[in-house]
Design a protein around this motif. Structure first.
Motif, mmCIF file in Angstrom:
data_model
loop_
_atom_site.group_PDB
_atom_site.id
_atom_site.type_symbol
_atom_site.label_atom_id
_atom_site.label_comp_id
_atom_site.label_asym_id
_atom_site.label_seq_id
_atom_site.Cartn_x
_atom_site.Cartn_y
_atom_site.Cartn_z
ATOM 1 N N SER A 139 0.871 -1.178 0.000
ATOM 2 C CA SER A 139 0.000 0.000 0.000
ATOM 3 C C SER A 139 0.904 1.222 0.000
ATOM 4 N N ASP A 140 0.393 2.343 -0.451
ATOM 5 C CA ASP A 140 1.173 3.575 -0.404
ATOM 6 C C ASP A 140 1.409 4.018 1.036
ATOM 7 N N HIS A 141 0.410 3.815 1.880
ATOM 8 C CA HIS A 141 0.554 4.227 3.273
ATOM 9 C C HIS A 141 1.682 3.487 3.966
ATOM 10 N N LEU A 144 5.118 5.354 4.289
ATOM 11 C CA LEU A 144 5.289 6.654 4.944
ATOM 12 C C LEU A 144 6.418 6.692 5.970
ATOM 13 N N PRO A 256 -1.242 1.095 11.981
ATOM 14 C CA PRO A 256 -0.987 1.410 10.571
ATOM 15 C C PRO A 256 -1.072 0.152 9.705
ATOM 16 N N GLY A 279 -4.059 3.342 8.400
ATOM 17 C CA GLY A 279 -3.208 2.660 7.449
ATOM 18 C C GLY A 279 -3.724 2.709 6.025
ATOM 19 N N SER A 280 -3.802 1.550 5.401
ATOM 20 C CA SER A 280 -4.143 1.432 3.982
ATOM 21 C C SER A 280 -5.640 1.517 3.704
ATOM 22 N N GLU A 283 -7.141 3.371 0.806
ATOM 23 C CA GLU A 283 -6.755 2.906 -0.527
ATOM 24 C C GLU A 283 -7.632 1.759 -1.013
ATOM 25 N N LEU A 356 -1.969 13.273 2.205
ATOM 26 C CA LEU A 356 -2.015 11.813 2.224
ATOM 27 C C LEU A 356 -1.844 11.308 3.640
ATOM 28 N N ILE A 357 -0.908 11.913 4.367
ATOM 29 C CA ILE A 357 -0.691 11.481 5.746
ATOM 30 C C ILE A 357 -1.954 11.695 6.566
ATOM 31 N N ALA A 360 -4.749 9.046 5.660
ATOM 32 C CA ALA A 360 -4.534 7.658 6.059
ATOM 33 C C ALA A 360 -3.801 7.567 7.383
ATOM 34 N N ARG A 361 -4.035 8.499 8.256
ATOM 35 C CA ARG A 361 -3.276 8.554 9.501
ATOM 36 C C ARG A 361 -3.602 7.343 10.368
#
Length: 371
Positions: A139-141, A144, A256, A279-280, A283, A356-357, A360-361
């Motif tokens: 995932s992109d998250h 981070l 996360p 987290g993800s 997404e 984004l942060i 998906a914090r």
């Protein structure tokens, strides 16, 4: 292509009951074989696969053994992979960075999919020490905490389309929880949500030794509630009925989450999801399409009726379009082919922007509350 898949040894591939990483490795490996590639799977001897199986231990390590046995078993597996390294076009590891010191001269064709959380303090310096290895996030998250690591792609997990059939008219009037019994998975929150909306909750989950205290002190007293049924671990066949007959899946995570495989498994069954924004999750879940994302317990209770009204056909359609094993394998193949044509260049990732942060914090964990 000749592809080596190197799996964890904790569970078989696929696992008999719980086990996310090994399940994904199984689906990916079999899909690559179906697509005409020569695949060799390094895994436990009780694994079942369409590929050539190289058993590195007799059976999954979770079934017995000590920590020392696990370390020695992985060393033996690394030695076997190294012995056969020239047989493969690409080596694909799923065991974190255990192999990094051993395969540096082959790094351009060694891929590592990171399946776990990346916010552990030592990981940033670890990846800086081995910048030549191309990394794949799920995932992109997940990226981070380690923005300088050499990520070359994010590839979401995918399931075989025929693994679960959609249930458009669920046979049960209950909510479902599927996963591990642990503070970060939020089972206590799931029980509380079900109690407040006056709906039955069925729990299919395992309890690891590390989480026995949480289970004993937090969860077990809540299992006496009349609306709660604890089933325990279930297999793939049982999962189809368990998720398909549920009105919704509760996913009240408090960490996360790198991916959340159960989200896609529920979607495959046509079952919508009520998930916390960690987290993800953003997404995978699109509010009003395949579920609803919430930020608090009160919002979860208020939004559950909306989740129950979502179109289960659209939930399944979203799964087919976005989370198939064929899509997953095709994305991996694109990377593998690029590596055989030219070495992948190490890239320093730009730090994701604040939006984004914020989106998906990860929620503040409650694990310390048990200490």
């Amino acid at each position: 292509m000749k592809i080596a898949q190197i799996a964890p040894l904790i569970e078989s591939v696929p696992p008999r009951l719980y086990g996310g990483t090994e399940r994904v490795v199984s689906w990916l490996t079999d899909q690559l074989v179906d697509m005409g590639h020569e695949v060799t799977l390094f895994a436990s001897g009780d694994s079942l696969t369409k590929a050539e199986l190289v058993p590195c231990v007799e059976r999954a390590l979770r079934l017995g053994g000590t920590h020392d046995d696990q370390v020695l078993s992985y060393l033996v597996m690394m030695d076997e992979v190294a012995r056969r390294v020239d047989e493969f076009d690409v080596l694909h590891f799923h065991i974190d960075g255990f192999h990094f010191p051993l395969f540096r001269k082959h790094a351009s064709r060694v891929f590592t999919t990171l399946h776990g959380r990346q916010d552990l303090p030592a990981l940033r310096s670890f990846y800086r020490r081995f910048p030549e290895y191309p990394l794949i996030s799920i995932s992109d998250h997940q990226r981070l905490p380690v923005p300088d690591a050499n990520f070359v792609a994010t590839i979401h997990h995918g399931l075989p389309l025929d693994l679960h059939q959609p249930t458009l008219e669920p046979g049960g009037d209950y909510l479902a929880f599927l996963g591990r019994v642990s503070p970060e998975k939020g089972l206590d929150r799931a029980i509380e949500i079900a109690t407040r909306v006056n709906m039955p909750l069925k729990i299919a989950a395992k309890v690891d030794a590390a989480d026995e205290r949480y289970f004993r002190e937090v969860v077990q007293p809540m299992l006496d509630r009349p609306n709660v049924t604890f089933i325990g671990e279930i297999d793939e066949r049982q999962k189809t009925h368990f998720l398909g007959d549920a009105r919704a899946l509760l996913f009240p995570v408090d960490w996360p989450e790198p991916f959340g495989l159960v989200l896609t498994e529920a979607m495959a069954c046509g079952t919508p999801v009520l998930a916390f924004r960690c987290g993800s999750v953003p997404e995978i879940i699109r509010t009003g399409v395949n579920g609803v994302i919430v930020d608090s317990m009160d919002e979860a209770v208020a939004q559950l009726p909306r989740v129950l009204q979502l179109d289960r056909r659209e939930v399944r359609h979203t799964f087919v379009r976005r989370f198939s094993a064929e899509r997953m394998a095709s994305q991996y193949l694109d990377l593998f082919r690029a590596a055989t044509e030219r070495p992948l260049v190490c890239k320093v990732q730009e730090r994701p922007d604040d939006s984004l942060i914020a989106m998906a914090r990860p929620a503040k964990t409650r694990m310390q509350a048990l200490s």
